[in-house]
Every structure is written in structure tokens, then in C-alpha cells.
Design an enzyme around this catalytic site. Structure first.
Site, short mmCIF file in Angstrom:
data_model
loop_
_atom_site.label_atom_id
_atom_site.label_comp_id
_atom_site.label_asym_id
_atom_site.label_seq_id
_atom_site.Cartn_x
_atom_site.Cartn_y
_atom_site.Cartn_z
N CYS A 119 1.04 -1.23 0.22
CA CYS A 119 -0.11 -0.02 0.42
C CYS A 119 0.66 1.21 -0.25
O CYS A 119 2.29 1.10 0.87
CB CYS A 119 -0.78 0.47 1.25
SG CYS A 119 -2.34 1.29 1.21
N LYS A 194 -12.08 -5.19 1.69
CA LYS A 194 -11.81 -4.67 2.88
C LYS A 194 -12.22 -3.09 3.92
O LYS A 194 -12.66 -1.92 2.30
CB LYS A 194 -10.24 -3.60 2.52
CG LYS A 194 -9.63 -3.31 3.84
CD LYS A 194 -8.85 -1.82 3.44
CE LYS A 194 -7.73 -1.34 4.12
NZ LYS A 194 -6.59 -1.06 3.70
N LYS A 247 -11.54 -7.85 6.27
CA LYS A 247 -10.59 -7.14 6.89
C LYS A 247 -11.97 -5.83 7.23
O LYS A 247 -12.44 -4.76 6.65
CB LYS A 247 -9.34 -6.35 6.42
CG LYS A 247 -9.29 -5.04 7.79
CD LYS A 247 -7.85 -4.76 7.37
CE LYS A 247 -7.47 -3.75 7.78
NZ LYS A 247 -6.28 -3.25 7.45
N SER A 273 -6.76 -3.44 14.59
CA SER A 273 -6.07 -2.88 15.68
C SER A 273 -7.31 -2.32 16.70
O SER A 273 -6.84 -2.13 18.24
CB SER A 273 -5.08 -1.14 15.23
OG SER A 273 -6.59 -0.78 14.30
#
Length: 326
Positions: A119, A194, A247, A273
Site C-alpha cells: 500500500c 476491506k 477485514k 487494531s
């Protein structure tokens, strides 16, 4: 004959429960994220992610050594450069922070798996995942840059390329670029689904990758959409992905199950996270039993269909399983 079933017969003691347990978490399922940063000389803890650190190059191999001793065999690598620009030039630099880290790790541990996150957000001055035209991320210009990044990571020794940039067509473009550069045997772990999630906040602290303006909702998925997720996964598989990822994982277990029912490719759940930070914060306040909740969460992801789990809890899980003699 009793008019009901006595399901409790199979729950009466720990050995019986272990005997009939349907879903297991193994250290072989776990992928440990690592953050490596230029311009520091010792590891720095991420304030919003207790127990997670940014490492200098000089400490990254030692961290991998600790993980390997616990039984962890796979790592996904994120880099934070000292200098950022609009093109994210350091993302594809021969001596870029990620490329150097890959080389060091693979030299020390040639048999472990190093996955390179592909990325631009950690490398661009604007914090977006691609190349800008004005204030809009240009999909096709971004693909050209991302191919260069992927090839440079493969050249440095990455075992798997994991594009997280959410550009349309990135699997096709990177597959073509890798093949033309002679890396036909390097698989692609696609961040196929995502979502534009609020669970990513602490990662942006760790990766120093928050966008300088706007958000990523034009290229990451709307959290409300299920059928779109299935279309995204299907197109990445058709473009040549070797793994598919969902994700985040915890709020999207239904999507994990849907994708599991649709594909025969290895399926990856990213225990992100924000999921990590919530459990850590609650545990620090004494509100939950951290170990049991971590394992329950990961079992839920496996039960929903995940084959592999990227998790900041990987080291903790390795210690839990070691205590159990697994």
C-alpha cells in the site's frame, strides 16, 4: 425414552469437552503483524495498542526471534519511512524500510513466511492509499505505482504480496507485474473485502498513516454492504488471488461465512487494531478475562470460516497455547 436430548452428556468434564470440540485455534493459523520504522534507535510502544511496538531495523530480527521461539512462522510487515512524498517513493525504493527489513528477516530466518503489505498510505505525505489527482485517488495511476512496490518487495525476498490498497483491479495488475518480473511463484494475499471501518483507528497510530484530508470511503467498502463484499471477493479470485481476506473480522463474521461458502481459496481474517485495543483496554480495567476472551474471539473467526488469522494477539496466543501444552 425421554422426550428431550441430553446434550450435556458431552459437556460433563474438560476431557469430554476437548474430545468433541469442533473448532480449534492453532499457532499455525496465526500471522503476526510487525511495524518497522526509520529514524528511531529503540522500539516504541504504540499508545493506543498496549504491547504493540514500532521497531527500528536494528531490533526487528530480535523481535522475529522471540516470535519464532514461541512457534510463530508467519509475519506481515508494515513500514514507516523517515521521508514521505506525494508519490510514496520510499514504498518501492531498493533500500526502503520494508525492503531492508524483509532482507534482514529472511537472511536470519529463511524458512519463515514474510508477507509484505502493499500500500502507499504509510509512505505518502497525504496519507491516502494511492496517487492523487487533485483530492481524488486516481485508481489506474495508483495501480502502476503499486505494481512497482510489489515487485520491489518480491525482489527483497517477500514470500507473499498482500495488497491492502483497495484499488479496483489491483490483483490483476500486480499478478501481471510480478509475472513479468520473473516472480510467477509469489502468491498474492488479497485484502479482497476491506471495509471503511472505524476499527482501524489504532493502526493509523502504529503506521502513522491517517489521511491528511477526507476519508477512504471512495475506495474501501461501505460497512453496510454484504452482496458487494461477495462481488469483490469473486472478482479478486478471478483476477488471480491466492488468498482472500476479510477485514475487519469481528463485526463481519457473517461476511467471513458467506465468503467461505463461495470460495475454496485459503481465507484470512484480519483481527484488526480496534478489536485488539478494545480487549486490551477492558482487560486493563479488570472488566474481562483477557485470555479467555481473546481465544473465544479467535475461535469465532475460525468457526465462521477463517483458515488463517492476522492478529496482534499472536504472541499472546502462542503463550496461551504453550501453557496448555498444545
Amino acid at each position: 425414552m425421554e422426550p428431550f436430548s441430553r446434550h450435556r452428556r458431552l459437556r460433563k468434564n474438560p476431557v469430554m469437552r476437548d474430545l468433541v470440540r469442533e473448532t480449534h485455534v492453532s499457532i499455525d493459523d496465526m500471522i503476526q503483524p510487525l511495524f518497522v520504522k526509520e529514524g528511531i534507535d529503540q522500539k516504541q510502544e504504540v499508545p493506543s495498542m498496549p504491547g504493540v511496538y514500532q521497531f527500528p531495523l536494528t531490533a526487528i530480527v530480535e523481535e522475529v526471534r522471540e516470535c519464532v521461539q514461541l512457534g510463530i512462522k508467519a509475519f506481515i510487515l508494515f513500514g514507516i519511512p523517515e521521508k514521505k512524498d506525494e508519490q510514496g517513493s520510499q514504498a518501492s525504493a531498493e533500500k526502503g524500510i520494508v525492503q531492508q527489513a524483509i532482507s534482514l528477516i529472511k537472511t536470519a530466518y529463511p524458512d519463515i513466511i514474510v508477507i509484505a503489505d502493499t500500500c502507499l498510505c504509510e509512505f505518502t505525505s497525504h496519507g491516502h492509499c494511492g496517487i492523487l489527482k487533485g483530492e481524488v485517488v486516481d485508481n489506474d495511476l495508483s495501480l502502476k505505482r503499486l505494481v512497482k512496490v510489489a515487485v520491489s518487495q518480491a525482489r527483497a525476498g517477500a514470500d507473499i504480496i498482500a495488497p491492502s490498497n483497495a484499488m479496483d483491479g489491483y490483483v490483476y495488475a500486480i499478478r501481471k507485474g510480478l509475472d513479468e518480473a520473473g516472480f510467477q511463484d509469489i502468491p498474492i494475499m488479497s485484502y479482497a473485502i476491506k471495509f471503511a471501518s472505524s476499527f482501524y483507528g489504532p493502526f493509523r497510530d502504529a503506521g502513522e498513516s491517517a489521511p491528511a484530508f477526507g476519508d477512504r470511503k471512495t475506495y474501501q467498502m461501505d460497512v453496510a454492504n454484504r452482496l458487494e463484499a461477495l462481488r469483490e471477493a469473486k472478482s479478486d479470485e478471478e483476477e488471480g488471488a491466492d488468498f482472500l481476506m476479510v477485514k475487519p473480522a469481528l463485526a463481519f463474521l457473517d461476511i467471513l461465512r458467506d465468503v467461505r461458502n463461495q470460495t475454496q481459496l485459503p481465507l484470512v481474517a484480519y483481527n484488526v487494531s480496534g478489536e485488539y485495543a478494545m480487549i486490551k483496554a477492558a482487560a486493563q480495567n479488570g472488566w474481562i478475562d483477557e485470555q479467555s476472551l481473546v481465544l473465544e474471539t479467535l475461535i469465532g473467526m475460525k468457526r465462521a470460516g477463517a483458515d488463517l488469522i492476522i492478529s496482534y494477539f499472536a504472541k499472546d496466543v502462542a503463550a496461551y497455547l504453550s501453557e496448555k501444552g498444545v
